[in-house]
Design a protein around this motif. Structure first.
Motif, PDB file in Angstrom:
ATOM      1  N   LEU A  26       0.840  -1.193   0.000  1.00  0.00           N
ATOM      2  CA  LEU A  26       0.000   0.000   0.000  1.00  0.00           C
ATOM      3  C   LEU A  26       0.882   1.254   0.000  1.00  0.00           C
ATOM      4  CD1 LEU A  26      -2.663   1.557   0.249  1.00  0.00           C
ATOM      5  CD2 LEU A  26      -2.560   1.140   2.726  1.00  0.00           C
ATOM      6  N   GLU A  27       1.862   1.289   0.892  1.00  0.00           N
ATOM      7  CA  GLU A  27       2.745   2.458   0.961  1.00  0.00           C
ATOM      8  C   GLU A  27       3.534   2.631  -0.336  1.00  0.00           C
ATOM      9  OE1 GLU A  27       6.487   4.199   3.515  1.00  0.00           O
ATOM     10  OE2 GLU A  27       4.943   3.052   4.584  1.00  0.00           O
ATOM     11  N   GLN A  37       2.669   1.796  -3.331  1.00  0.00           N
ATOM     12  CA  GLN A  37       1.778   2.303  -4.378  1.00  0.00           C
ATOM     13  C   GLN A  37       1.427   3.776  -4.141  1.00  0.00           C
ATOM     14  OE1 GLN A  37       1.074   1.052  -7.152  1.00  0.00           O
ATOM     15  NE2 GLN A  37       1.308  -1.149  -6.981  1.00  0.00           N
ATOM     16  N   LEU A  38       1.252   4.156  -2.882  1.00  0.00           N
ATOM     17  CA  LEU A  38       0.996   5.561  -2.582  1.00  0.00           C
ATOM     18  C   LEU A  38       2.178   6.420  -3.052  1.00  0.00           C
ATOM     19  CD1 LEU A  38      -0.519   5.144   0.975  1.00  0.00           C
ATOM     20  CD2 LEU A  38      -1.723   6.081  -1.003  1.00  0.00           C
ATOM     21  N   ARG A  39       3.377   5.946  -2.768  1.00  0.00           N
ATOM     22  CA  ARG A  39       4.572   6.680  -3.202  1.00  0.00           C
ATOM     23  C   ARG A  39       4.671   6.695  -4.733  1.00  0.00           C
ATOM     24  NH1 ARG A  39       7.622   7.987   1.070  1.00  0.00           N
ATOM     25  NH2 ARG A  39       7.477   6.709   2.937  1.00  0.00           N
ATOM     26  N   ARG A  40       4.428   5.563  -5.343  1.00  0.00           N
ATOM     27  CA  ARG A  40       4.529   5.446  -6.800  1.00  0.00           C
ATOM     28  C   ARG A  40       3.585   6.424  -7.507  1.00  0.00           C
ATOM     29  NH1 ARG A  40       1.616   1.255 -10.128  1.00  0.00           N
ATOM     30  NH2 ARG A  40       2.363   1.634 -12.210  1.00  0.00           N
ATOM     31  N   HIS A  41       2.396   6.568  -6.950  1.00  0.00           N
ATOM     32  CA  HIS A  41       1.386   7.436  -7.568  1.00  0.00           C
ATOM     33  C   HIS A  41       1.384   8.847  -6.984  1.00  0.00           C
ATOM     34  CE1 HIS A  41      -0.255   4.265 -10.033  1.00  0.00           C
ATOM     35  NE2 HIS A  41      -0.239   3.470  -8.977  1.00  0.00           N
ATOM     36  N   ARG A  42       2.367   9.111  -6.112  1.00  0.00           N
ATOM     37  CA  ARG A  42       2.533  10.439  -5.511  1.00  0.00           C
ATOM     38  C   ARG A  42       1.278  10.902  -4.771  1.00  0.00           C
ATOM     39  NH1 ARG A  42       5.464  11.567 -10.647  1.00  0.00           N
ATOM     40  NH2 ARG A  42       7.657  11.472 -10.098  1.00  0.00           N
ATOM     41  N   ILE A  43       0.706   9.995  -4.033  1.00  0.00           N
ATOM     42  CA  ILE A  43      -0.450  10.321  -3.195  1.00  0.00           C
ATOM     43  C   ILE A  43       0.089  10.598  -1.800  1.00  0.00           C
ATOM     44  CG2 ILE A  43      -2.607   9.461  -2.212  1.00  0.00           C
ATOM     45  CD1 ILE A  43      -2.797   7.643  -4.736  1.00  0.00           C
ATOM     46  N   ARG A  44      -0.198  11.775  -1.295  1.00  0.00           N
ATOM     47  CA  ARG A  44       0.393  12.149  -0.013  1.00  0.00           C
ATOM     48  C   ARG A  44      -0.231  11.372   1.141  1.00  0.00           C
ATOM     49  NH1 ARG A  44      -1.724  17.801   2.420  1.00  0.00           N
ATOM     50  NH2 ARG A  44      -3.877  17.175   2.464  1.00  0.00           N
ATOM     51  N   ARG A  82       0.816  10.591   5.660  1.00  0.00           N
ATOM     52  CA  ARG A  82       1.700  10.896   6.783  1.00  0.00           C
ATOM     53  C   ARG A  82       2.226   9.599   7.371  1.00  0.00           C
ATOM     54  NH1 ARG A  82      -1.810  11.931  10.099  1.00  0.00           N
ATOM     55  NH2 ARG A  82      -3.579  11.852   8.709  1.00  0.00           N
ATOM     56  N   ASP A  83       3.439   9.646   7.905  1.00  0.00           N
ATOM     57  CA  ASP A  83       4.048   8.443   8.484  1.00  0.00           C
ATOM     58  C   ASP A  83       3.171   7.828   9.564  1.00  0.00           C
ATOM     59  OD1 ASP A  83       6.256   8.650   6.849  1.00  0.00           O
ATOM     60  OD2 ASP A  83       7.457   9.723   8.331  1.00  0.00           O
ATOM     61  N   GLU A  84       2.544   8.671  10.382  1.00  0.00           N
ATOM     62  CA  GLU A  84       1.736   8.168  11.493  1.00  0.00           C
ATOM     63  C   GLU A  84       0.297   7.801  11.079  1.00  0.00           C
ATOM     64  OE1 GLU A  84       1.254  12.619  11.337  1.00  0.00           O
ATOM     65  OE2 GLU A  84       2.932  11.260  11.136  1.00  0.00           O
ATOM     66  N   GLN A  85      -0.030   7.997   9.829  1.00  0.00           N
ATOM     67  CA  GLN A  85      -1.380   7.720   9.338  1.00  0.00           C
ATOM     68  C   GLN A  85      -1.618   6.217   9.256  1.00  0.00           C
ATOM     69  OE1 GLN A  85      -2.077   9.598   5.592  1.00  0.00           O
ATOM     70  NE2 GLN A  85      -4.287   9.281   5.661  1.00  0.00           N
ATOM     71  N   PRO A  86      -2.685   5.719   9.865  1.00  0.00           N
ATOM     72  CA  PRO A  86      -2.963   4.282   9.815  1.00  0.00           C
ATOM     73  C   PRO A  86      -3.207   3.799   8.374  1.00  0.00           C
ATOM     74  CG  PRO A  86      -4.395   5.399  11.405  1.00  0.00           C
ATOM     75  CD  PRO A  86      -3.681   6.457  10.636  1.00  0.00           C
ATOM     76  N   PRO A  87      -2.850   2.562   8.086  1.00  0.00           N
ATOM     77  CA  PRO A  87      -3.022   2.035   6.728  1.00  0.00           C
ATOM     78  C   PRO A  87      -4.447   2.167   6.175  1.00  0.00           C
ATOM     79  CG  PRO A  87      -1.623   0.570   7.978  1.00  0.00           C
ATOM     80  CD  PRO A  87      -2.143   1.598   8.945  1.00  0.00           C
ATOM     81  N   LEU A  88      -5.468   1.922   6.979  1.00  0.00           N
ATOM     82  CA  LEU A  88      -6.836   2.044   6.465  1.00  0.00           C
ATOM     83  C   LEU A  88      -7.175   3.478   6.102  1.00  0.00           C
ATOM     84  CD1 LEU A  88      -8.812  -0.516   8.641  1.00  0.00           C
ATOM     85  CD2 LEU A  88      -8.689  -0.486   6.134  1.00  0.00           C
ATOM     86  N   SER A  89      -6.661   4.436   6.844  1.00  0.00           N
ATOM     87  CA  SER A  89      -6.870   5.843   6.497  1.00  0.00           C
ATOM     88  C   SER A  89      -6.140   6.168   5.190  1.00  0.00           C
ATOM     89  CB  SER A  89      -6.385   6.744   7.634  1.00  0.00           C
ATOM     90  OG  SER A  89      -6.596   8.101   7.320  1.00  0.00           O
ATOM     91  N   ARG A  90      -4.943   5.616   5.023  1.00  0.00           N
ATOM     92  CA  ARG A  90      -4.206   5.791   3.769  1.00  0.00           C
ATOM     93  C   ARG A  90      -4.982   5.189   2.601  1.00  0.00           C
ATOM     94  NH1 ARG A  90       2.035   4.097   5.226  1.00  0.00           N
ATOM     95  NH2 ARG A  90       2.428   5.765   6.739  1.00  0.00           N
ATOM     96  N   VAL A 143      -8.157   4.941   2.211  1.00  0.00           N
ATOM     97  CA  VAL A 143      -9.270   5.817   1.822  1.00  0.00           C
ATOM     98  C   VAL A 143      -8.792   6.820   0.780  1.00  0.00           C
ATOM     99  CG1 VAL A 143     -10.846   7.618   2.648  1.00  0.00           C
ATOM    100  CG2 VAL A 143     -10.546   5.527   3.982  1.00  0.00           C
ATOM    101  N   GLU A 144      -7.625   7.402   1.019  1.00  0.00           N
ATOM    102  CA  GLU A 144      -7.086   8.379   0.074  1.00  0.00           C
ATOM    103  C   GLU A 144      -6.708   7.711  -1.253  1.00  0.00           C
ATOM    104  OE1 GLU A 144      -6.096  12.177  -1.248  1.00  0.00           O
ATOM    105  OE2 GLU A 144      -7.401  11.407   0.312  1.00  0.00           O
ATOM    106  N   LEU A 145      -6.131   6.527  -1.190  1.00  0.00           N
ATOM    107  CA  LEU A 145      -5.793   5.803  -2.411  1.00  0.00           C
ATOM    108  C   LEU A 145      -7.041   5.553  -3.256  1.00  0.00           C
ATOM    109  CD1 LEU A 145      -3.636   4.155  -4.088  1.00  0.00           C
ATOM    110  CD2 LEU A 145      -4.555   2.178  -2.886  1.00  0.00           C
ATOM    111  N   LEU A 146      -8.109   5.100  -2.628  1.00  0.00           N
ATOM    112  CA  LEU A 146      -9.348   4.835  -3.366  1.00  0.00           C
ATOM    113  C   LEU A 146      -9.951   6.118  -3.919  1.00  0.00           C
ATOM    114  CD1 LEU A 146     -10.996   2.123  -1.105  1.00  0.00           C
ATOM    115  CD2 LEU A 146      -9.935   1.802  -3.339  1.00  0.00           C
ATOM    116  N   ARG A 147      -9.842   7.207  -3.174  1.00  0.00           N
ATOM    117  CA  ARG A 147     -10.375   8.479  -3.662  1.00  0.00           C
ATOM    118  C   ARG A 147      -9.673   8.875  -4.953  1.00  0.00           C
ATOM    119  NH1 ARG A 147      -9.178  13.564  -4.107  1.00  0.00           N
ATOM    120  NH2 ARG A 147      -7.229  13.482  -2.968  1.00  0.00           N
ATOM    121  N   VAL A 148      -8.359   8.738  -4.969  1.00  0.00           N
ATOM    122  CA  VAL A 148      -7.577   9.166  -6.132  1.00  0.00           C
ATOM    123  C   VAL A 148      -7.629   8.134  -7.265  1.00  0.00           C
ATOM    124  CG1 VAL A 148      -5.240   9.716  -6.932  1.00  0.00           C
ATOM    125  CG2 VAL A 148      -6.048  10.587  -4.729  1.00  0.00           C
ATOM    126  N   GLY A 149      -7.544   6.853  -6.923  1.00  0.00           N
ATOM    127  CA  GLY A 149      -7.366   5.836  -7.961  1.00  0.00           C
ATOM    128  C   GLY A 149      -8.540   4.935  -8.238  1.00  0.00           C
TER     129      GLY A 149
END
Length: 145
Positions: free
Chosen positions: A70-71, A73-80, A82-90, A92-98
Motif C-alpha cells: 500500500l505504501e 503504491q501511494l509513493r509510486r502514484h505520488r499520493i500524499r 503521513r508516516d503516522e497515518q494508519p493504513p486504512l486511512s491511507r 481511503v485516500e488511495l481509493l479516492r484518487v485511484g
C-alpha cells in the motif's frame, strides 16, 4: 522557526458548496476555518481523530493485506500520506484518487470484504464517511454549547 501546519485537506472542499461537513477531509466548516489558529497539539489531536474515523469506516468494507505494498503504491502514484497515518486511512485516500484506475486491489495491498471493486468500495466508504462525519459534527456542536 514557525511550526508547519499539517492539514487533512485533500483539495475537494465541499463546504464551499454549502456543506457543513467537508466530503473530502470530513472536517466541519468551523474546523476548516479555525485550522490555522490551532496549536500543533490541537491539530495533531484532530488529525488522529479524523484518521480513526476513516479507519473505522473503511474497516467495514476493506482489509489492508500488505501495508508495505500500500505504501509503495501511494509513493509510486505520488499520493500524499503521513508516516503516522494508519493504513486504512491511507487506503481511503488511495481509493479516492485511484478508484477508476485500480483493477486489482491485491496489487495495492488491499482486499474488499465483499469482493467489490475499487470504485464500489470508494462509493460505499465515502457515503458512510459522510454520515459518520455528520454525526461527529453534531457531537462537536453539542459539546460546545
Amino acid at each position: 522557526m514557525g511550526e508547519r501546519i499539517t492539514s487533512p485537506c485533500v483539495g475537494l472542499c465541499s463546504t464551499t458548496l454549502g456543506d457543513r461537513v467537508c466530503r473530502g477531509c470530513q472536517r466541519i466548516d468551523s474546523e476548516i476555518r479555525d485550522w490555522p489558529g490551532l496549536s500543533g497539539a490541537q491539530r495533531g489531536a484532530r488529525m488522529t481523530e479524523l484518521d480513526r474515523l476513516r479507519a473505522e469506516v473503511a474497516g467495514r468494507f476493506l482489509v489492508v493485506t500488505d501495508p508495505e505494498s500500500l505504501e509503495a503504491q501511494l509513493r509510486r502514484h505520488r499520493i500524499r500520506f503521513r508516516d503516522e497515518q494508519p493504513p486504512l486511512s491511507r487506503a481511503v485516500e488511495l481509493l479516492r484518487v485511484g478508484r477508476g484506475r485500480i483493477r486489482d486491489l491485491a496489487c495495492y495491498g488491499l482486499a474488499g470484504r465483499d469482493g467489490e471493486d475499487a470504485a464500489t468500495l470508494h462509493a460505499r466508504i465515502s457515503a458512510d464517511l459522510l454520515l459518520a462525519a455528520e454525526r461527529r459534527q453534531t457531537r462537536l456542536h453539542d459539546s460546545s454549547t
